[in-house]
Design an enzyme around this catalytic site. Structure first.
Site, short mmCIF file in Angstrom:
data_model
loop_
_atom_site.label_atom_id
_atom_site.label_comp_id
_atom_site.label_asym_id
_atom_site.label_seq_id
_atom_site.Cartn_x
_atom_site.Cartn_y
_atom_site.Cartn_z
N HIS A 94 -9.73 -3.78 -1.74
CA HIS A 94 -9.48 -2.56 -2.52
C HIS A 94 -9.73 -2.80 -4.01
O HIS A 94 -10.28 -1.95 -4.70
CB HIS A 94 -8.03 -2.10 -2.36
CG HIS A 94 -7.79 -1.19 -1.19
ND1 HIS A 94 -8.45 0.00 -1.01
CD2 HIS A 94 -6.93 -1.30 -0.14
CE1 HIS A 94 -8.01 0.59 0.10
NE2 HIS A 94 -7.10 -0.19 0.65
N CYS A 127 -5.35 2.09 7.00
CA CYS A 127 -5.20 2.09 5.55
C CYS A 127 -4.53 3.39 5.14
O CYS A 127 -4.87 4.45 5.67
CB CYS A 127 -6.59 1.99 4.92
SG CYS A 127 -6.58 2.07 3.12
N LEU A 128 -3.58 3.32 4.20
CA LEU A 128 -2.87 4.54 3.79
C LEU A 128 -3.81 5.58 3.18
O LEU A 128 -3.50 6.76 3.18
CB LEU A 128 -1.76 4.20 2.80
CG LEU A 128 -0.57 3.41 3.38
CD1 LEU A 128 0.47 3.16 2.30
CD2 LEU A 128 0.06 4.12 4.56
N HIS A 179 -7.50 -7.34 3.06
CA HIS A 179 -7.68 -5.89 2.95
C HIS A 179 -7.39 -5.41 1.52
O HIS A 179 -8.17 -4.62 0.95
CB HIS A 179 -6.74 -5.20 3.96
CG HIS A 179 -6.75 -3.70 3.92
ND1 HIS A 179 -7.22 -2.93 4.98
CD2 HIS A 179 -6.33 -2.82 2.98
CE1 HIS A 179 -7.10 -1.65 4.66
NE2 HIS A 179 -6.56 -1.55 3.46
N GLU A 180 -6.30 -5.88 0.94
CA GLU A 180 -5.90 -5.38 -0.38
C GLU A 180 -6.80 -5.91 -1.49
O GLU A 180 -7.10 -5.19 -2.45
CB GLU A 180 -4.43 -5.71 -0.67
CG GLU A 180 -3.42 -5.13 0.32
CD GLU A 180 -3.56 -3.65 0.59
OE1 GLU A 180 -4.03 -2.91 -0.30
OE2 GLU A 180 -3.23 -3.19 1.70
N GLY A 193 0.68 -2.64 3.14
CA GLY A 193 0.17 -3.04 1.84
C GLY A 193 -0.34 -1.86 1.06
O GLY A 193 -0.65 -0.81 1.64
N GLN A 237 -5.00 2.74 -5.11
CA GLN A 237 -4.64 3.78 -4.14
C GLN A 237 -3.63 4.79 -4.69
O GLN A 237 -3.41 5.83 -4.09
CB GLN A 237 -4.07 3.16 -2.85
CG GLN A 237 -5.11 2.37 -2.07
CD GLN A 237 -4.50 1.78 -0.82
OE1 GLN A 237 -3.93 0.70 -0.85
NE2 GLN A 237 -4.61 2.51 0.29
NI NI Z 1 -5.96 0.06 2.39
#
Ligand code: NI
Length: 162
Positions: A139, A93-94, A135-136, A49, A54
């Site tokens: 963000h 997480c990226l 999670h997203e 995701g 991000q």
């Molecule tokens: Ni993330």
């Protein structure tokens, strides 16, 4: 399409709240290109995701791909309207490369969102999809997973050599 630069841990933008995308903007080239770029960037880094913040854009847009037969899904202005139960999961997480930790997420979520064609949709998700949506959406609210992990579970995993 293009790969966008990721924003990483320590970048203050990750703590900012993203803004709603006006419905009339969804069909614009700017937003459609952003969505394509987000999907390409997520795939490049093998992410499940990615939220627009991000890649440095404070808009409420999320892309998710579980690499199953559904393909990438795009959630614009997503709202979690119901959660049920809990699951303890491993998460990364990226924006936090090579860091993983255990975290409690809802076992199921029901979310409303607008798709990239401007249709308001509802998804009932469990397991990994429920985790990814949760999670997203965090963000979009300026929250990152390391702030809510189970204490003592954060691990640094050495990247594999290519
Ligand atoms: Ni993330």
């Amino acid at each position: 399409m293009a790969i966008r630069n990721l924003r990483y841990q320590g970048d203050d933008i990750l703590k900012k709240k993203s803004k709603e995308v006006p419905e009339e903007d969804i069909s614009t080239e700017k937003i459609q290109t952003l969505i394509d770029d987000m999907i390409e960037t997520m795939h490049k880094y093998n992410g499940v995701g990615l939220a627009a913040v991000q890649v440095g854009v404070l808009k409420r847009i999320v892309v998710i791909d579980l690499y199953d037969d559904k393909g990438p899904i795009v959630l614009i202005n997503p709202v979690i309207i119901k959660t049920k139960g809990e699951q303890e999961v491993e998460e990364g997480c990226l924006s936090f490369p090579n860091e993983f930790a255990k975290i409690i997420r809802p076992a199921e979520v029901v979310a409303e969102y607008t798709d990239r064609d401007g249709r308001r949709m509802q998804v009932k998700a469990k397991e990994l999809l429920a985790q990814a949506i949760s999670h997203e959406v965090d963000h979009l609210n300026g929250e990152v997973f390391v702030d809510k992990i189970i204490p003592g579970t954060l691990e640094y995993v050495e990247p594999e050599e290519n």
